[in-house]
Write an enzyme that holds these catalytic residues in place. Structure first.
Site, PDB file in Angstrom:
ATOM      1  N   GLU A  85       0.832  -1.202   0.000  1.00  0.00           N
ATOM      2  CA  GLU A  85       0.000   0.000   0.000  1.00  0.00           C
ATOM      3  C   GLU A  85       0.864   1.248   0.000  1.00  0.00           C
ATOM      4  O   GLU A  85       0.454   2.297  -0.498  1.00  0.00           O
ATOM      5  CB  GLU A  85      -0.946  -0.003   1.206  1.00  0.00           C
ATOM      6  CG  GLU A  85      -2.112   0.973   1.069  1.00  0.00           C
ATOM      7  CD  GLU A  85      -3.171   0.796   2.125  1.00  0.00           C
ATOM      8  OE1 GLU A  85      -4.203   0.161   1.836  1.00  0.00           O
ATOM      9  OE2 GLU A  85      -2.967   1.287   3.258  1.00  0.00           O
ATOM     10  N   HIS A  89       6.748 -26.883   3.502  1.00  0.00           N
ATOM     11  CA  HIS A  89       5.916 -27.956   2.963  1.00  0.00           C
ATOM     12  C   HIS A  89       4.827 -27.398   2.055  1.00  0.00           C
ATOM     13  O   HIS A  89       3.837 -28.089   1.776  1.00  0.00           O
ATOM     14  CB  HIS A  89       5.308 -28.760   4.109  1.00  0.00           C
ATOM     15  CG  HIS A  89       6.345 -29.445   4.944  1.00  0.00           C
ATOM     16  ND1 HIS A  89       6.786 -30.728   4.686  1.00  0.00           N
ATOM     17  CD2 HIS A  89       7.068 -29.011   6.015  1.00  0.00           C
ATOM     18  CE1 HIS A  89       7.712 -31.060   5.578  1.00  0.00           C
ATOM     19  NE2 HIS A  89       7.907 -30.030   6.386  1.00  0.00           N
ATOM     20  N   LYS A 137     -13.802   1.601  -4.015  1.00  0.00           N
ATOM     21  CA  LYS A 137     -14.799   2.033  -3.027  1.00  0.00           C
ATOM     22  C   LYS A 137     -15.863   2.907  -3.688  1.00  0.00           C
ATOM     23  O   LYS A 137     -17.059   2.770  -3.402  1.00  0.00           O
ATOM     24  CB  LYS A 137     -14.121   2.803  -1.887  1.00  0.00           C
ATOM     25  CG  LYS A 137     -13.249   1.942  -0.991  1.00  0.00           C
ATOM     26  CD  LYS A 137     -12.925   2.611   0.335  1.00  0.00           C
ATOM     27  CE  LYS A 137     -12.011   3.785   0.190  1.00  0.00           C
ATOM     28  NZ  LYS A 137     -11.506   4.306   1.475  1.00  0.00           N
TER      29      LYS A 137
END
Length: 549
Positions: A355, A386, A514
């Protein structure tokens, strides 16, 4: 702060030539040619942290040229600008002063002609008094019972930082149960509310403006749930506190503004855990441990602002990152903490880095023609071994890695920690030096097998090595050392933003989605077919409406 295109500097041109000389040099060769390599390419901080950057594809000449780049882009001037309260976040006309929040020296820090430290200290004192009342049981809920559970409702910086720190410092936690709600998906808050009792729960609503959609949606749902049992709205004041600056909206919600904890516009969200946003941390581990967290960060702030660049840990890590990102074409960095309590550390700095430096426009307003912020990801060891280490070891992409581990564990069960640390040490060795075909064949001979009979398998067992890593070994993960580690990464991100000529402390990239969501939301309120968007978005919305019916 100066606005200098790094690619136009003589240092960048020199680095490009140097890369041509270095691109085929291996880490193994660098170690073979210098028996003192570890000593030259490692440094300690306060005898609490060892940073080993020797397993990188760098020489002293590489670092010297990278330091020249820092000088030509006036990094030193930018550091002074930030610490002195200059408004270096120019797109929002704001100072950037998370360092003031942990300024344990109390040296005045001036913004707009005013020392901010008295206000910082006043909010800290207010948080101390409030938290002590909650932790001690002196604060009672509406039925006279003490608080047992705290639910932090926030998103982004109002969630990721406090959640990461409270998890990392679990060995220091008190009796209060901590819960974090961030996602606007109702499932998140619904599952948390199943675990808590309205009579003994405190909600912290963390939103500077008290208008953040996700946070306020969750806060209102929590309030509705609470009032179903409590009934009287006056009881909200005993069970909700606000981390905000909007006193009017806080009061209208039903929260006593005496229980509103302020912070300032010079505190960026992803750098806000040091502010009132850290109240959940205080409630989890106590005020004294929060002060230790601040003190550790302040110690790293002093290191960053006063240590010569050649020995400055955030600067060194930042320069090495730029070397890989812009010259080797590495697009990602992995953060791999070998400590289960640190399981949210990579996620926290995924936001912190991406960000901050995920920008394609430079400080002059022009599109860049070089790489800016890397993709950040990671999981705790040994789980990652793993899962995705296969690609790091034998894939076609370079993934520089930071390995982080404590020498002392909080849970010394049998030989668990020795096994964990043996993997920590082994992985960076394996990534750096690999395993040659000759070694693979000799291993077969040692097992009494004929390599010629296993020719079809041998290539798959070869490790090229030459994969770069940093190792950060902490003496122990304490509030102080964690504070220093977080600040180390914060300043690394800032350093890269300065050199890459971008604004690190705004985040305009989160706005468009937004805005469009606010436009689409009313369209979801009925069953009418939508045709106001592109065919893909129309098709998705219309199928959603058909299926929800």
């Amino acid at each position: 702060m100066k606005n200098i295109n790094p690619t136009q500097t003589s240092a960048w041109q020199a680095l490009q030539k140097h890369y041509d000389e270095m691109k085929d040099v291996t880490i193994a060769e660098l170690f073979a040619n210098d028996s003192d390599r570890f000593a030259k390419f490692s440094a300690t901080f306060d005898d609490l942290m060892l940073v080993d950057f020797s397993k990188n594809r760098i020489t002293e000449e590489t670092l010297a040229k990278l330091q020249d780049l820092a000088k030509e882009t006036d990094l030193a001037g930018a550091i002074k600008s930030m610490f002195s309260g200059e408004k270096i976040n120019r797109t929002e006309d704001r100072a950037v002063l998370h360092v003031a929040l942990r300024n344990r020296s109390n040296t005045p820090i001036i913004v707009d002609g005013k020392d901010v430290m008295p206000e910082v200290n006043a909010v800290l004192e207010k948080m101390k008094t409030f938290s002590q009342a909650i932790i001690s049981g002196q604060w009672k809920g509406y039925t006279g019972k003490a608080i047992t559970d705290v639910v932090n409702i926030g998103i982004g910086g109002s969630d990721l930082g406090p959640f990461m720190v409270t998890e990392a410092l679990r060995p220091y936690k008190n009796h209060l149960n901590m819960h974090f709600v961030s996602n606007v998906d109702g499932t998140h808050i619904a599952e948390v509310l199943k675990k808590v009792n309205p009579e003994t729960t405190l909600f912290l609503v963390a939103s500077k403006t008290f208008t953040t959609q996700e946070t306020m949606t969750n806060a209102h749902s929590a309030r509705d749930w609470f009032l179903k049992t409590a009934g009287d709205e006056k009881h909200v004041a005993k069970h909700f506190a606000a981390l905000s600056t909007n006193a009017k909206a806080v009061g209208e919600f039903g929260i006593d503004t005496a229980n509103m904890f302020e912070f300032w516009d010079w505190v960026g969200g992803r750098y806000s855990l040091w502010s009132a946003i850290g109240l959940s941390i205080i409630l989890s581990v106590g005020f004294d441990n929060f002060v230790e967290l601040l003190s550790g960060a302040h110690a790293m702030d002093k290191h960053f602002s006063t240590t010569p660049a050649e020995k400055n840990l955030p600067i060194l890590l930042a320069l090495i990152g730029i070397w890989y990102n812009n010259f080797f074409g590495a697009e990602t960095e992995a953060i791999l903490p070998y400590d289960q309590y640190m399981h949210r550390f990579a996620a926290y700095f995924q936001q912190g880095n991406m960000e901050s430096n995920g920008k394609y426009v430079d400080r002059n307003g022009n599109a860049v023609d070089y790489q800016t912020g890397p993709i950040i990801w990671g999981e705790p060891g040994t789980n990652g071994q793993h899962a995705f280490y296969q690609l790091i070891h034998q894939g076609t992409k370079m993934v520089p890695c930071d390995f982080i581990a404590p020498a002392i564990t909080h849970n010394p069960l049998s030989d668990h920690h020795q096994k964990l640390l043996s993997n920590f040490f082994a992985q960076t060795e394996a990534l750096a030096f690999g395993k040659s075909r000759e070694v693979v064949e000799q291993e077969y001979r040692d097992q009494g097998k004929d390599p010629a009979q296993l020719e079809h398998v041998v290539p798959f067992k070869v490790f090229e090595g030459n994969r770069p890593t940093n190792s950060i070994l902490l003496r122990e993960i304490t509030p102080f050392s964690l504070g220093a580690l977080i600040a180390l990464y914060e300043h690394k991100i800032f350093t890269q933003g300065v050199i890459l000529n971008i604004f690190t402390f705004d985040q305009w990239g989160v706005e468009l989605g937004k805005q469009l969501a606010n436009r689409i939301l009313p369209e979801l309120g009925d069953d009418k077919a939508i045709s106001s968007h592109d065919s893909s978005t129309n098709g998705l919305i219309n199928r959603y409406k058909a299926w929800r019916a």
